[in-house]
Every structure is written in structure tokens, then in C-alpha cells.
Write a protein that holds these residues in place. Structure first.
Motif, mmCIF file in Angstrom:
data_model
loop_
_atom_site.group_PDB
_atom_site.id
_atom_site.type_symbol
_atom_site.label_atom_id
_atom_site.label_comp_id
_atom_site.label_asym_id
_atom_site.label_seq_id
_atom_site.Cartn_x
_atom_site.Cartn_y
_atom_site.Cartn_z
ATOM 1 N N GLN A 187 0.825 -1.199 0.000
ATOM 2 C CA GLN A 187 0.000 0.000 0.000
ATOM 3 C C GLN A 187 0.868 1.261 0.000
ATOM 4 O OE1 GLN A 187 -2.207 0.790 3.656
ATOM 5 N NE2 GLN A 187 -4.020 1.337 2.463
ATOM 6 N N ALA A 188 1.900 1.282 0.838
ATOM 7 C CA ALA A 188 2.790 2.440 0.898
ATOM 8 C C ALA A 188 3.518 2.635 -0.431
ATOM 9 C CB ALA A 188 3.797 2.271 2.032
ATOM 10 N N LEU A 189 3.905 1.545 -1.050
ATOM 11 C CA LEU A 189 4.581 1.611 -2.349
ATOM 12 C C LEU A 189 3.673 2.254 -3.393
ATOM 13 C CD1 LEU A 189 7.323 0.565 -3.578
ATOM 14 C CD2 LEU A 189 6.029 -1.438 -4.359
ATOM 15 N N VAL A 190 2.406 1.848 -3.406
ATOM 16 C CA VAL A 190 1.442 2.387 -4.370
ATOM 17 C C VAL A 190 1.164 3.859 -4.087
ATOM 18 C CG1 VAL A 190 -0.931 2.235 -5.204
ATOM 19 C CG2 VAL A 190 0.398 0.147 -4.811
ATOM 20 N N VAL A 191 0.983 4.224 -2.822
ATOM 21 C CA VAL A 191 0.703 5.614 -2.469
ATOM 22 C C VAL A 191 1.852 6.516 -2.918
ATOM 23 C CG1 VAL A 191 0.434 7.224 -0.530
ATOM 24 C CG2 VAL A 191 -0.850 5.070 -0.562
ATOM 25 N N ALA A 201 -5.592 9.075 -1.002
ATOM 26 C CA ALA A 201 -5.874 8.735 0.396
ATOM 27 C C ALA A 201 -5.722 7.229 0.568
ATOM 28 C CB ALA A 201 -7.276 9.177 0.787
ATOM 29 N N PHE A 202 -5.686 6.777 1.802
ATOM 30 C CA PHE A 202 -5.565 5.334 2.030
ATOM 31 C C PHE A 202 -6.412 4.915 3.217
ATOM 32 C CE2 PHE A 202 -2.052 7.238 4.468
ATOM 33 C CZ PHE A 202 -2.254 6.673 5.720
ATOM 34 N N ILE A 203 -6.766 3.639 3.223
ATOM 35 C CA ILE A 203 -7.493 3.024 4.338
ATOM 36 C C ILE A 203 -6.795 1.731 4.717
ATOM 37 C CG2 ILE A 203 -9.624 1.858 5.031
ATOM 38 C CD1 ILE A 203 -11.198 3.743 3.313
ATOM 39 N N ASN A 204 -6.490 1.576 5.993
ATOM 40 C CA ASN A 204 -6.032 0.284 6.505
ATOM 41 C C ASN A 204 -6.468 0.155 7.956
ATOM 42 O OD1 ASN A 204 -4.007 1.528 8.224
ATOM 43 N ND2 ASN A 204 -2.679 1.718 6.426
ATOM 44 N N GLU A 209 -14.674 9.626 2.931
ATOM 45 C CA GLU A 209 -15.415 10.848 2.621
ATOM 46 C C GLU A 209 -14.652 11.720 1.628
ATOM 47 O OE1 GLU A 209 -17.563 14.635 4.902
ATOM 48 O OE2 GLU A 209 -16.329 13.220 6.023
ATOM 49 N N ALA A 210 -13.332 11.836 1.797
ATOM 50 C CA ALA A 210 -12.524 12.627 0.869
ATOM 51 C C ALA A 210 -12.592 12.045 -0.537
ATOM 52 C CB ALA A 210 -11.076 12.679 1.360
ATOM 53 N N PHE A 211 -12.576 10.727 -0.629
ATOM 54 C CA PHE A 211 -12.655 10.072 -1.942
ATOM 55 C C PHE A 211 -14.035 10.267 -2.558
ATOM 56 C CE2 PHE A 211 -13.113 6.021 -4.449
ATOM 57 C CZ PHE A 211 -12.182 6.345 -5.420
ATOM 58 N N ASN A 212 -15.083 10.079 -1.772
ATOM 59 C CA ASN A 212 -16.445 10.221 -2.290
ATOM 60 C C ASN A 212 -16.762 11.655 -2.704
ATOM 61 O OD1 ASN A 212 -17.229 7.514 -2.092
ATOM 62 N ND2 ASN A 212 -17.872 7.726 0.041
ATOM 63 N N LYS A 213 -16.186 12.617 -2.017
ATOM 64 C CA LYS A 213 -16.448 14.019 -2.337
ATOM 65 C C LYS A 213 -15.578 14.535 -3.472
ATOM 66 C CE LYS A 213 -16.748 16.889 1.080
ATOM 67 N NZ LYS A 213 -16.421 17.587 2.355
ATOM 68 N N GLY A 214 -14.551 13.781 -3.860
ATOM 69 C CA GLY A 214 -13.681 14.229 -4.937
ATOM 70 C C GLY A 214 -12.492 15.042 -4.476
ATOM 71 N N ASP A 215 -12.225 15.074 -3.180
ATOM 72 C CA ASP A 215 -11.054 15.798 -2.686
ATOM 73 C C ASP A 215 -9.761 15.093 -3.073
ATOM 74 O OD1 ASP A 215 -12.789 17.600 -1.559
ATOM 75 O OD2 ASP A 215 -12.725 16.682 0.434
ATOM 76 N N VAL A 216 -9.826 13.770 -3.259
ATOM 77 C CA VAL A 216 -8.681 13.005 -3.755
ATOM 78 C C VAL A 216 -9.155 12.143 -4.917
ATOM 79 C CG1 VAL A 216 -7.478 12.942 -1.519
ATOM 80 C CG2 VAL A 216 -9.104 11.125 -2.113
ATOM 81 N N ARG A 217 -8.245 11.852 -5.834
ATOM 82 C CA ARG A 217 -8.610 11.048 -7.000
ATOM 83 C C ARG A 217 -8.484 9.558 -6.713
ATOM 84 N NH1 ARG A 217 -5.512 10.744 -12.935
ATOM 85 N NH2 ARG A 217 -6.885 9.120 -13.777
ATOM 86 N N PHE A 218 -7.522 9.182 -5.874
ATOM 87 C CA PHE A 218 -7.229 7.771 -5.645
ATOM 88 C C PHE A 218 -7.475 7.401 -4.184
ATOM 89 C CE2 PHE A 218 -4.258 9.370 -8.888
ATOM 90 C CZ PHE A 218 -4.641 8.590 -9.969
ATOM 91 N N LEU A 219 -7.951 6.183 -3.982
ATOM 92 C CA LEU A 219 -8.068 5.608 -2.644
ATOM 93 C C LEU A 219 -7.428 4.230 -2.694
ATOM 94 C CD1 LEU A 219 -9.125 5.758 0.262
ATOM 95 C CD2 LEU A 219 -11.247 4.704 -0.541
ATOM 96 N N VAL A 220 -6.365 4.046 -1.900
ATOM 97 C CA VAL A 220 -5.654 2.772 -1.841
ATOM 98 C C VAL A 220 -6.005 2.107 -0.518
ATOM 99 C CG1 VAL A 220 -3.424 1.616 -2.033
ATOM 100 C CG2 VAL A 220 -3.783 3.832 -3.151
ATOM 101 N N SER A 221 -6.532 0.902 -0.589
ATOM 102 C CA SER A 221 -7.039 0.260 0.622
ATOM 103 C C SER A 221 -6.532 -1.164 0.760
ATOM 104 C CB SER A 221 -8.569 0.244 0.607
ATOM 105 O OG SER A 221 -9.075 -0.408 1.753
#
Length: 888
Positions: free
Chosen positions: A474-478, A491-494, A521-533
């Protein structure tokens, strides 16, 4: 009241409401009310007007009061059956309304709902519960869920239905303040409470608490029982509650009801109906009873209210990459290390062998994720071994049945450096060699291919959800996404809500935190383009608001996780076809095993599709019935197989997957469950929603002396003073009231959205039901309209719907029967009449008219009152056209 009350005389009681006399015994009277038969004091009864009396006299009632009573009866009838007027802040779907209708046919209810992922189980639960809470039938509610889903249940039921659950935590339960003595609406972790059945050192306040009117269990497959291993603690907890008669109604939710063993499946059903299901009984006769205990709806057949399919098939594409020379050298060396380790472990016995095999399997899985993940694990293991040479630590066993997906992934990531026993002689030297080969590899080909995929295959600014199994990957991808698309794009979720060794915008390397809900919430609102989970977003979080693209950076060895991942996007509310990309190195054994497994599952799907009446994606069920441990072992063993003999080995290893017995079990289960069918049920679905309540609401308040003002943000009204005097919880004034689920209601949505369950509306509904009009003229009515109630003559059948209403009128020379929701639509179109009500005689044969319309309704009772054993019609209200002839 001195005269003897004749049977069927309509009466009113201050506590029990409206009812009809069964027998007058003198000081007391036996009365049948909506939900019970009671013996009450005669002096507390009030005789209410009856239609038969009004017809014999020909005297008319006030049109407004009569209209309000009819509307209130219709609203209550519709909502009790379908929950359609509940204050959910999302648009309701036919299958969700049908689940509410099906479950509420009985009381207490006992159901297993096994809908596909993404069909809205929280909404279904809210629709079932809201009418029962509003009517007072459910006063004590307990929701049990895995710990990480507890906040989600609390938040969604509050936001969508204004059902306010109090979360349980051991810290709030003290001898001085017994939580279970004071909390009536609770959400709790089932894994926390399961200790109540193991701690014999103290009495269980939970098990000794008052019974629950309704218990809802999410992820109910954790309630597992096995012939050899026994019952999980979660199962024991529910069984202990049942034995103590602490559960009235029980609603179980799971997407994988059958986990491969009939014993476990029937044990789960036995919690619902112990008198009908037994794990040691014959399977076939028990499967025949499934329609009365199990519901399953799937995405392939889910529709909107017009019958249009909601979900398009998910498209899956692979994007291939190859190892660099350094990566290939590392993987070849690692493969030899694992083969040697397995050979050494196989020479050992018992727990020593188990511990070493577990470490080797985990190393294989980490290597399949990324070199960064395996390098991190190797370094940590090398440090542990160097520091604690010669020491060993027993491995604590844990049951997969009681873990969430994220728990399993976190356990895997910890295992290599928690188990201190050496894998083999000379392990430290072998680790040094692997670490030396991995250290120079800072740019992985998989990550290069990922960036190229996003750059070349996706539209600019397309939101992307990416899944990895481990935090190091995950860190590598971020870092890679930040480097290419700029810091702040990801953004990321773990499970820890933290990533270490992340490169910051200023070039420094350090930790970064993202709370799970904030990242979503940031991902759903469009504040970030990517979410890595990691798998932390594989359950219990919705990400479909903007995103329709998912990338599997690595492939978990449990296929169920793939279904859970895709379910974050392929769910109700998704407006675009979901596309899934898999990063795949065809030279790896893992990729070839996935190819073989997918081909086998597709053959099973084709075999079942030929014998099933409708399309059903059974991959999830087959995988669930096979069990996660089988697939873990399949991938682990396959890594050491020669490529030339892999296919034959795979066929032998997976011979039981989709075998005739599994296919037959899936067919039998799916062929017997209750399911929504729009073609059969769609025409009866209520085609009304919250806006259909506004006319009644405004008319009721105006009749109570309050004018409803329409503002830009909604309705404004001052509460009638007699209402606030009777209920201190009512506000003196309400503003911004909305009868529209789709409106953006902001933070105060729970108080602004009006429907059944809103305190002000419930008060209005109660006053409307107490209105006494039975015969009235109304404007905009061309033919007489009869309103009847339908009750079951047989008591004790347990239906949660004790009374419903219907209507009948003439249309084009024929008698037209109106269901309750159709009746409400008709009533909403009528107007008040200014015609005189006193000393008016109607010149038409009203008894004959009543008999004609009632007879038409009687002919349709089997479909109108399908949940009743012996439905009986009682005429309630008759509306006449305003221009009906009359004489003084």
C-alpha cells in the motif's frame, strides 16, 4: 354507558385505541383491538360512530375530519406492510420493500436474509424495524455486528431512519451503572459480547437483562457450528440468548449462508426455527421449508420501481507485466528457500510443523503482493532471529470463522516476525541472501505497469479505487501515485489508519495517518482522485458515489475477498458500469492457478445456469461453501509445483469444488429460498412515497388551527399547543420540513425529512386515526368511494400486520378495488365539501351500495390480505360525490 354493547360495536379505549366489542360481560367488556383481545373496564370505553348507523340515518359527517381519518388509515396500512413511508434518506428499491413486506408478514419474525453484496441490507433492516418502532411494537432493539462494522450500523440507521442506537463498550458497563439496565436501543460487537458465555466468574448482566423485542445480526455466518470442532463462541452466545428466551424477533444477514457443510447451515437455521430445523436431520425435507425462513435476492435480477435492471455486469480485464532481471533472480531464490523450508517442516511433527508451514505460506503471500512487502517481512524476521536466537514462541491458533477480512490480512502480515522458531538450519544466512537480492529493487515492474494503466487506459481525472493485501505494498502504491499525480491526489485506508515510511511533499520520509471515515469521505467528495485500501475497506464502506473503476494491485488467496472488494463499487447508487483491472504476471504460478480457478468457476456457473430459471452469479456461494482455508492451501501448495504438471495437479486438488454434491446443494438452496420477482410482485408494489404524505400533513395541521407556510427550504409550521402539552418532546416550531428523500438536507436531515417516525408527523397521524367521520360528501369525486378495514378472524397467528385497509369505487361502469396505496392516491385528490351535513337525507340505497362495493373487495381478499388466515372485511367510511342528490 348503560346499554348492553352488542358484538362488533366500534369502541375506543384510551390505551388500546380503536376496537370492536366481542362480548359485554357487565363491568368489563372483552374487546378486540388491532393487535390483541383485551378485557377492559366498561367505564373506559367510548362508543364511536359506525357506518351502519350513519347509513340508517343518512346523516353526513364533516368532510375534512372524515377525509383525514381515511388518509391516516391508508398511510398506516401501507407503511405497516411495506415500510415505504419510513424516513430513509435514500431512494427505496422494490426488493427492499418486498423484504420488509415478507418479513413483517409474521410476528415475531424469524428470517435469514442472504442478499448479494451491495443490495442494501442496512436499508432492509431499517424498513423492517421502522414501522415496528413507530407503532411501539419494538421498544428494545439489539444489533450485533463485527466490531469494525458497529460504527457503520450506528451511523446509517441514525442518518437514514433516525433510529438512534447506543454503542456498547465494556468501559461504560460498570457495577455502579449497569449498561443493560438502562439501554433499550443498542448496537454491539458480537465478538465483544461472546465473552459473556465463557466468563463463569461472574453473572452475565447481558444475559440476565430484559428480553429484546428484535435482534439483528450482521455477518451471521460467524454463527457457525461444526460436527467436529463444535460451535463458535458467537453461535453459543445466540443459543444462550435463545435458551433464556431473550429474543422475540430475530433477523440474520449474511451473503454466504452455506459455508460448505450442511451441518453448519442447518445449525444456523435452527437458531431461527429450532422446531423445524435440526443439523442432524434429513436435508431434503428441511430445504423444502426454506421459503418461510430464508430470503435471497441477487444483483442480476434487482430492478428499479419501473422494472428496469439496476446493475450491469462488471467487466474484468487483465493488465500484464513481466519481472525485471533482478526481480526474477529474487523470486527464483525465494522459491528455493520456500521449497527447502517446506521440506524441513514436513519432517517435523505437531505444532512445530504447523508454525513453520504458516510462516512459509505467509512469506509466499507477501511475495505475491510486492517485493516491498516481502522485503519488510524478511528484515523484521532477520532482526527477531538475530536478537532471540534459540528461543521459540507458541503460535496461538485463531478461527477464520470469527475474523473479518482485515483481521486475517493483519494476522498474515504479523506472523513472520511473531513466530520466533527458525524455519530451517542456516535460516539467518539464507535470509541475508534474500535481503541482499531484494534491497536494490526500488522500482518494481508491477508498480510501473499500474501507473501506465492509469495514464494510458483511463480517462483523465477518473477516480480509482485500488486494493492491496498488505501495508508495505500500500505504501509503495501511495508513493508512486503521489510521484506521478502529485501529493494530495491519494488517500488510504487500513486497519491501523496509518502508513509508515511515506514520502512527504517536502521530500522527507515519515508516517502519515488517514482515519478510515475521513479517507472514504474525501474520496467520495472528490477531494482526492485515488483511494488505496487494504481489506479494511473490503467490508462495510460505500465508495460508489463517484468511482466505477477498481484495480487489484495484488490478488488475495481467498476469492471471497475479490467479491467483497468489487462490492464497494457494484452496489445500489452506482450510475456507471463498473470496470475492474487485475495486474497479472503470467510467468508466476499464482497467475496460472487463478486462470485455472476462474475457468473452473465459469464451468460451474454454466452448469447451474442451464438448470436455474433465472441468472444467478453463484461464484460467491460456491466459494463460500468451499471455505477460505481450502483456497489458502491451494495457492500455497501450488507455488512449489512444476509448471508442466500444474493443470493435472489442480484438477485433482479441486475435484470436489463444484462437484455434483455442491451443485446440487446450490440448486436446492437457491431453488427453495424466497426471492423478489418483479414480474410477479411488481404490480402490487406501492407506487407512493414521502410526497404522498404532504397533503394529509398540511390538512391535519390546518384543522388543528395551524397554518402551514411554504418557504424556499421547505415547510414551516407552529406546533398546535395541545400537541406540545401532551408530548414534551415536540418542538414549538418546525422549519425546513421536506417530503423528499433526494433533497440535500445537510447536517439537520434527521429533523427535516418528514415521514413515519418523525415525531411531529407521528402525532398528526395519531390524531388523524382518532377522527370519527364515517359518511361524508367530498369534492372532486365522481362515484361513491368505500373504505374498508381487513382483520384476521384467527388470533395468535403472529402477523405483524394486524389491520390493513382497501377501497372500492365505480369506474367506467365496473367496480374498481383499490389497494391501500391506490386508495391514498385517490384520497389525496379529493377536496373538502361545503355541502350541509345536518338534517340531510340521501336518496340512494346506501346499504345496497355498501354491499356491492364490499362484495368486490371480498373477491380480492386472497391477494389483498395474503398474510391473514381468515381475513374479514369491516366497512369503515363511505364518501359520496358532492353533487349527490339530497332532500331536507
Amino acid at each position: 354507558m348503560t346499554d348492553t354493547l352488542l358484538p362488533d360495536t366500534p369502541v375506543s379505549h384510551p390505551e388500546h385505541g380503536q376496537g370492536r366489542v366481542v362480548v359485554d360481560t357487565g363491568p368489563t367488556v372483552i374487546v378486540r383491538f388491532a393487535s390483541s383481545i383485551e378485557s377492559v373496564l366498561r367505564e373506559l370505553l367510548t362508543v364511536t360512530p359506525s357506518l351502519s348507523h350513519a347509513l340508517s340515518n343518512g346523516l353526513l359527517d364533516d368532510s375534512t375530519g372524515t377525509l383525514l381519518r381515511a388518509q391516516a388509515l391508508a398511510i398506516r396500512s401501507v407503511n405497516d406492510q411495506w415500510g415505504v413511508f419510513s424516513r430513509s434518506r435514500v431512494q427505496l428499491l422494490p426488493h427492499q420493500l418486498w423484504v420488509c413486506h415478507r418479513v413483517n408478514r409474521s410476528w415475531p419474525f424469524r428470517w435469514l436474509v442472504a442478499d448479494d453484496v451491495g443490495l442494501g441490507k442496512t436499508i432492509e433492516a431499517g424498513l423492517v424495524l421502522m414501522p415496528l418502532i413507530a407503532s411501539g411494537r419494538v421498544r428494545r432493539l439489539l444489533v450485533l455486528a463485527p466490531a469494525k462494522l458497529v460504527p457503520q450500523w450506528q451511523k446509517r440507521l441514525r442518518e437514514m431512519f433516525d433510529i438512534r442506537l447506543q454503542p456498547y463498550a465494556r468501559a461504560v458497563d460498570t457495577p455502579q451503572m449497569n449498561f443493560w439496565d438502562t439501554a433499550n436501543m443498542v448496537v454491539a460487537s458480537i465478538h465483544t459480547l461472546r465473552g459473556e458465555v465463557t466468563d463463569s466468574s461472574r453473572p452475565s448482566a447481558f444475559l440476565e437483562a430484559d428480553p429484546w423485542d428484535a435482534v439483528v445480526v450482521d455477518e451471521a455466518h460467524h454463527l457457525n457450528a461444526d460436527e467436529r470442532m463444535g460451535e463458535t463462541l458467537s453461535f453459543q452466545l445466540l443459543r444462550a440468548m435463545e435458551e433464556r428466551r431473550k429474543i422475540s424477533s430475530l433477523l440474520l444477514f449474511t451473503g454466504t449462508p452455506h459455508r460448505g457443510k450442511d451441518f453448519g447451515f442447518l445449525s444456523l437455521l435452527s437458531l431461527l426455527r429450532p422446531d423445524e430445523f435440526r443439523p442432524d436431520g434429513d436435508l431434503e425435507p428441511q430445504l423444502a421449508k426454506l421459503p418461510e425462513v430464508m430470503i435471497r435476492n441477487n444483483k442480476a435480477t434487482a430492478t428499479d420501481l419501473r422494472g428496469n435492471l439496476l446493475f450491469t455486469p462488471v467487466t474484468v480485464e487483465s493488465r500484464e507485466y513481466s519481472f525485471s532481471e533482478d526481480e526474477r533472480t529474487f523470486y527464483d531464490t525465494l522459491s528455493h528457500f520456500i521449497v527447502d523450508g517446506r521440506a524441513y517442516a514436513s519432517s517435523l511433527d505437531g505444532r512445530a510443523q504447523t508454525a513453520r508451514m504458516l510462516v512459509l505460506v505467509t512469506l509466499q503471500k507477501l511475495a505475491a503482493s510486492s517485493i516491498a512487502a516481502i522485503r519488510s517481512a524478511l528484515l523484521k524476521r532477520r532482526e527477531k532471529l538475530a536478537a532471540t536466537a534459540g528461543e521459540a514462541r507458541a503460535l496461538a491458533t485463531r478461527s477464520d470463522e470469527e475474523e473479518t477480512l482485515d483481521d486475517q490480512a493483519a494476522r498474515d502480515e504479523r506472523t513472520p516476525f511473531e513466530v520466533l522458531a527458525e524455519l530451517m538450519e542456516g535460516e539467518v544466512e539464507r535470509l541475508d541472501e534474500l535481503i541482499a537480492l531484494a534491497s536494490p529493487i526500488t522500482q518494481e515492474e508491477k508498480i510501473r505497469r499500474l501507473v501506465h494503466l492509469i495514464d494510458g487506459d483511463l480517462p483523465p481525472n477518473e477516480p480509482v479505487l485500488l486494493f492491496t493485501e498488505y501495508k508495505a505494498t500500500q505504501a509503495l502504491v501511495v508513493d508512486a501515485l503521489h510521484a506521478r499525480f502529485g501529493h494530495g491526489a491519494c488517500a488510504f485506508i487500513n486497519g491501523d489508519e496509518r502508513l509508515d515510511k511515506i514520502r512527504h511533499e517536502d521530500g522527507t520520509v515519515g508516517a502519515k495517518t488517514w482515519p478510515r471515515e475521513a479517507a472514504a469521505e474525501a474520496f467520495n467528495k472528490g477531494d482526492v482522485r485515488f483511494l488505496v485500501s487494504t481489506e479494511a475497506a473490503g467490508e462495510g464502506i460505500d465508495l460508489q458515489e463517484r468511482c466505477a473503476t477498481l484495480v487489484h494491485v495484488d490478488m488475495p488467496w481467498n476469492p471471497m475477498r475479490l467479491h467483497q472488494r468489487v462490492g464497494r463499487l457494484s452496489r445500489y447508487g452506482q450510475t456507471r458500469p463498473v470496470q475492474v483491472f487485475i495486474l497479472r504476471n503470467p510467468a508466476t504460478v499464482e497467475a496460472r492457478i487463478w486462470d485455472l480457478l476462474n475457468a473452473k468457476l465459469e464451468r460451474i456457473q454454466q452448469a447451474l445456469s442451464r438448470v436455474m430459471e433465472e441468472r444467478e452469479d453463484i461464484g460467491q456461494l460456491v466459494v463460500g461453501m468451499t471455505g477460505a482455508s481450502f483456497f489458502e492451501q491451494l495457492f500455497a501448495d501450488g507455488q512449489t509445483r512444476d509448471a508442466d504438471g500444474l493443470t493435472g495437479w489442480f484438477d485433482r486438488k479441486t475435484a470436489t469444488i463444484g462437484g455434483e454434491d455442491v451443485v446440487d446443494r446450490v440448486k436446492a438452496m437457491l431453488g427453495n429460498v424466497a426471492r423478489f420477482d418483479f414480474a410477479q410482485v411488481g404490480r402490487n408494489l406501492p407506487k407512493v412515497d414521502l410526497p404522498d404524505l404532504e397533503r394529509f400533513f398540511s390538512l391535519m395541521l390546518e384543522r388543528s388551527g395551524r397554518r402551514v407556510m411554504k418557504r424556499e427550504d421547505g415547510l414551516e409550521v407552529k406546533t398546535p399547543s395541545d400537541w406540545t402539552e401532551a408530548d414534551y418532546a415536540l418542538q414549538d416550531r418546525y422549519s425546513g420540513l421536506i417530503f423528499d428523500r433526494s433533497a440535500n438536507l445537510g447536517r439537520l436531515g434527521a429533523t427535516r425529512l418528514v415521514g413515519v417516525g418523525h415525531r411531529l408527523f407521528d402525532t398528526a397521524l395519531s390524531h388523524g386515526e382518532k377522527s370519527e367521520g364515517v359518511l361524508a360528501r367530498v369534492a372532486r369525486l365522481s362515484e361513491p368511494l368505500l373504505v374498508v378495514s381487513v382483520e384476521d378472524e384467527v388470533t395468535g397467528q403472529g402477523s405483524s400486520v394486524n389491520r390493513l385497509v382497501a377501497g372500492a369505487t365505480r369506474r367506467d361502469g365496473q367496480v374498481l378495488v383499490l389497494r391501500d396505496w391506490e386508495l391514498l392516491q385517490e384520497l389525496n385528490g379529493l377536496g373538502r365539501s361545503d355541502a350541509p351535513t345536518a338534517n340531510s337525507k340521501i336518496r340512494i340505497d346506501l346499504p345496497a351500495l355498501e354491499a356491492e362495493l364490499a362484495a368486490a373487495i371480498d373477491g380480492q381478499l386472497p391477494s389483498l390480505a395474503e398474510m391473514m388466515t381468515r381475513p374479514r372485511i369491516r366497512t369503515e367510511i363511505l364518501f359520496l360525490p358532492e353533487e349527490a342528490p339530497a332532500a331536507a
